[in-house]
Structure formats: C-alpha cells, structure tokens
Motif scaffolding. Structure first.
Motif, PDB file in Angstrom:
ATOM      1  N   VAL A  67       0.228  -3.683   5.488  1.00 23.55           N
ATOM      2  CA  VAL A  67       0.114  -3.146   4.129  1.00 23.55           C
ATOM      3  C   VAL A  67      -0.582  -1.796   4.180  1.00 23.55           C
ATOM      4  O   VAL A  67      -1.585  -1.608   4.870  1.00 23.55           O
ATOM      5  CB  VAL A  67      -0.663  -4.121   3.222  1.00 23.55           C
ATOM      6  CG1 VAL A  67      -0.978  -3.468   1.877  1.00 23.55           C
ATOM      7  CG2 VAL A  67       0.126  -5.404   3.034  1.00 23.55           C
ATOM      8  N   SER A  68      -0.062  -0.828   3.433  1.00 19.63           N
ATOM      9  CA  SER A  68      -0.613   0.527   3.408  1.00 19.63           C
ATOM     10  C   SER A  68      -2.003   0.547   2.777  1.00 19.63           C
ATOM     11  O   SER A  68      -2.159   0.249   1.594  1.00 19.63           O
ATOM     12  CB  SER A  68       0.319   1.460   2.634  1.00 19.63           C
ATOM     13  OG  SER A  68      -0.302   2.701   2.390  1.00 19.63           O
ATOM     14  N   VAL A  69      -3.013   0.912   3.564  1.00 14.21           N
ATOM     15  CA  VAL A  69      -4.370   1.009   3.037  1.00 14.21           C
ATOM     16  C   VAL A  69      -4.514   2.190   2.073  1.00 14.21           C
ATOM     17  O   VAL A  69      -5.159   2.061   1.033  1.00 14.21           O
ATOM     18  CB  VAL A  69      -5.399   1.088   4.182  1.00 14.21           C
ATOM     19  CG1 VAL A  69      -6.811   1.293   3.626  1.00 14.21           C
ATOM     20  CG2 VAL A  69      -5.355  -0.185   5.017  1.00 14.21           C
ATOM     21  N   PRO A  70      -3.921   3.370   2.365  1.00 17.32           N
ATOM     22  CA  PRO A  70      -4.003   4.462   1.381  1.00 17.32           C
ATOM     23  C   PRO A  70      -3.430   4.081   0.021  1.00 17.32           C
ATOM     24  O   PRO A  70      -4.004   4.427  -1.020  1.00 17.32           O
ATOM     25  CB  PRO A  70      -3.189   5.586   2.039  1.00 17.32           C
ATOM     26  CG  PRO A  70      -3.321   5.333   3.504  1.00 17.32           C
ATOM     27  CD  PRO A  70      -3.315   3.840   3.636  1.00 17.32           C
ATOM     28  N   THR A  71      -2.316   3.370   0.011  1.00 19.00           N
ATOM     29  CA  THR A  71      -1.725   2.950  -1.259  1.00 19.00           C
ATOM     30  C   THR A  71      -2.629   1.963  -1.988  1.00 19.00           C
ATOM     31  O   THR A  71      -2.839   2.064  -3.202  1.00 19.00           O
ATOM     32  CB  THR A  71      -0.344   2.308  -1.034  1.00 19.00           C
ATOM     33  OG1 THR A  71       0.527   3.267  -0.434  1.00 19.00           O
ATOM     34  CG2 THR A  71       0.261   1.822  -2.331  1.00 19.00           C
ATOM     35  N   LEU A  72      -3.184   1.011  -1.248  1.00 15.29           N
ATOM     36  CA  LEU A  72      -4.093   0.041  -1.844  1.00 15.29           C
ATOM     37  C   LEU A  72      -5.340   0.733  -2.379  1.00 15.29           C
ATOM     38  O   LEU A  72      -5.804   0.435  -3.495  1.00 15.29           O
ATOM     39  CB  LEU A  72      -4.470  -1.016  -0.810  1.00 15.29           C
ATOM     40  CG  LEU A  72      -5.415  -2.131  -1.276  1.00 15.29           C
ATOM     41  CD1 LEU A  72      -4.836  -2.877  -2.468  1.00 15.29           C
ATOM     42  CD2 LEU A  72      -5.705  -3.090  -0.127  1.00 15.29           C
ATOM     43  N   LEU A  73      -5.878   1.681  -1.623  1.00 12.03           N
ATOM     44  CA  LEU A  73      -7.079   2.397  -2.043  1.00 12.03           C
ATOM     45  C   LEU A  73      -6.807   3.206  -3.313  1.00 12.03           C
ATOM     46  O   LEU A  73      -7.615   3.207  -4.251  1.00 12.03           O
ATOM     47  CB  LEU A  73      -7.556   3.306  -0.918  1.00 12.03           C
ATOM     48  CG  LEU A  73      -8.800   4.159  -1.199  1.00 12.03           C
ATOM     49  CD1 LEU A  73      -9.980   3.288  -1.589  1.00 12.03           C
ATOM     50  CD2 LEU A  73      -9.126   5.015   0.020  1.00 12.03           C
ATOM     51  N   LYS A  74      -5.680   3.908  -3.338  1.00 16.14           N
ATOM     52  CA  LYS A  74      -5.324   4.675  -4.533  1.00 16.14           C
ATOM     53  C   LYS A  74      -5.205   3.763  -5.753  1.00 16.14           C
ATOM     54  O   LYS A  74      -5.649   4.121  -6.854  1.00 16.14           O
ATOM     55  CB  LYS A  74      -4.008   5.414  -4.308  1.00 16.14           C
ATOM     56  CG  LYS A  74      -3.548   6.224  -5.504  1.00 16.14           C
ATOM     57  CD  LYS A  74      -2.210   6.889  -5.241  1.00 16.14           C
ATOM     58  CE  LYS A  74      -1.710   7.632  -6.476  1.00 16.14           C
ATOM     59  NZ  LYS A  74      -0.382   8.261  -6.235  1.00 16.14           N
ATOM     60  N   THR A  75      -4.637   2.580  -5.569  1.00 17.85           N
ATOM     61  CA  THR A  75      -4.510   1.627  -6.671  1.00 17.85           C
ATOM     62  C   THR A  75      -5.881   1.175  -7.158  1.00 17.85           C
ATOM     63  O   THR A  75      -6.123   1.055  -8.370  1.00 17.85           O
ATOM     64  CB  THR A  75      -3.684   0.409  -6.234  1.00 17.85           C
ATOM     65  OG1 THR A  75      -2.403   0.849  -5.771  1.00 17.85           O
ATOM     66  CG2 THR A  75      -3.492  -0.569  -7.376  1.00 17.85           C
ATOM     67  N   LEU A  76      -6.796   0.929  -6.245  1.00 16.01           N
ATOM     68  CA  LEU A  76      -8.152   0.511  -6.614  1.00 16.01           C
ATOM     69  C   LEU A  76      -8.885   1.607  -7.387  1.00 16.01           C
ATOM     70  O   LEU A  76      -9.728   1.314  -8.240  1.00 16.01           O
ATOM     71  CB  LEU A  76      -8.945   0.146  -5.361  1.00 16.01           C
ATOM     72  CG  LEU A  76      -8.513  -1.125  -4.631  1.00 16.01           C
ATOM     73  CD1 LEU A  76      -9.219  -1.222  -3.282  1.00 16.01           C
ATOM     74  CD2 LEU A  76      -8.808  -2.366  -5.472  1.00 16.01           C
TER      75      LEU A  76
END
Length: 247
Positions: A67-76
């Motif tokens: 799972v993409s951590v940058p995408t998850l971080l941006k969502t958070l």
C-alpha cells in the motif's frame, strides 16, 4: 508464532475516552470506526490489505507493505480531518471526538493468540501515548493531531511527495521506557520547539533573541509579495492568526 513481516502501522486514539460514560464511549467507538474505514476507502486501501486490532479507546491497523504510504499520509492530512469535522459538526460540543493519530512502520509478528508482537509496534504505541502528542492536541483547535515515526519522516515526508509538505512537520523528542526517541508532529510547533530545542542539534524556529527585541505582534493577511522598509520590531505572521485569534 509466525515470522515477523514488515507492515505500515496506523494507530488512532480517542482523547479523554475514560471520562465519558458507557453510552458515550459506545457512540464514540462507532464514530471512530466510521472515520477509520472511510479513511482507508479514500486512500484506496482494500480491506484484504489491512488487519485491525481493537483496543477500546483506540484502533490499531497493520497495513500491507504494498500500500502506498504517500497516498495514505496525504489522506490522513486532508480527508481524515474533513471526515472528523463532518462528524463533529452534527454533535454537541460535549460529545465531539478528538483524535491522536500515529503513522509508523516496522516488523510485527502475530502469535497463536492473535496478539501482535514487535518492538516497532511498541515504539508506535509509545508515540501515540506520548506527552508531545497529547499536548499538541490539547493546544490545537483542530479535532486531531498526526505524528509520524522517524522512519516514515525520513523515508516519505522529507522528500515532499504530492500533497505532503515537509515544512509542516516539526521534530520532537519522545521519552519512552526504552529511552528517548525522535518523532515528527504535523502542525505548528509548541513553545519548546519554537524556542529552538525541538529541531536537530538545537535547530528550531528563530526567536526574538535572533530577530531582535519583540515589542509588538504584526499580522499580515491576504496575498503579499514582500515586505519592504526599515527595521521591523516584533513578530511577522503571514496570513495565519495566532492561537488567541482563532475561532
């Protein structure tokens, strides 16, 4: 016990959960689940790529390394606060939910009792319950505060992926049972960090000592292309009111 595997670790914790009665706690848990599940949907994370552990006032998620951590971080940073706001705006002030959130990573093993074991997980929990994170939420007008581990900061945040600004994070030292460790909090630094003790080797936001004596506070709002003129005494705040002016 299964062999440890590398996972992204995401933790959510409800502020002052223990001060609520049983009915309120049950309601807040449902709200928390809604926010967490919606966060994963917005980040495009399939249910098969995550494993959840319920801790009453908190939720722990192990997420597949693919799972993409940058995408998850941006969502958070964007969607999760919006989801929380939409929930809270319909509630009385006494019933609103405020969250501490931690994004970390490391090796975790699942034992025969479905328990999670790993020093990296312990480290993430220490950060979730740390004084810097608790204090940041207490001092914030927002409904949540996000902290990331040193590994996530160095591996993702500092490179500035789309939607993530490294300058919006500040370094803190977290005291744990295993000794001091470094973490990064999103948002404005507290008084200690702003005084120059929060950054590496004493780096931090310049103080009145380095800028000259502070006799007043100047607020400049709107679009500005520069400040010209002679000596400016006091603090310059470009577009962001200080905490006392916020609503």
């Amino acid at each position: 016990m299964a062999d440890p595997v590398f996972r992204t670790i995401l933790l959510f914790d409800i502020e002052q959960f223990g001060s609520r009665d049983d009915v309120e706690q049950a309601f807040l848990r449902r709200v928390l689940y809604d926010i967490v599940d919606a966060t994963f949907v917005d980040a495009g994370v399939d249910e098969t790529a995550r494993l959840r552990a319920d801790r009453g006032d908190s939720v722990m998620e192990l997420i597949d390394a693919k799972v993409s951590v940058p995408t998850l971080l941006k969502t958070l940073l964007t969607e999760t606060p919006a989801l929380l706001h939409n929930k809270n705006r319909l509630l009385a002030s006494s019933a609103r939910i405020r969250l501490r959130i931690v994004l970390s990573s490391g090796y975790v093993a699942v034992d025969e009792l479905d328990g999670w074991v790993g020093s990296d997980l312990n480290h993430a929990v220490r950060l979730l319950n740390s004084d810097p994170l608790r204090d940041a939420l207490k001092q914030s007008d927002a409904g949540s505060v996000l902290g990331v581990s040193e590994a996530v900061y160095q591996g993702v945040v500092r490179h500035g992926p789309l939607g993530v600004r490294p300058g919006d994070f500040h370094r803190v030292t977290v005291e744990t049972k295993e000794g001091p460790t470094v973490a990064w909090l999103h948002g404005e630094p507290g008084a200690e960090t702003a005084a120059g003790t929060g950054g590496p080797s004493g780096e931090g936001t310049p103080t009145a000592t380095s800028l000259g004596p502070s006799t007043s506070h100047t607020h400049i709002g709107g679009d500005q292309y520069g400040v010209t003129g002679g000596t400016v005494l006091g603090d310059l705040n470009f577009g962001l009111p200080d905490r006392g002016e916020r609503r």
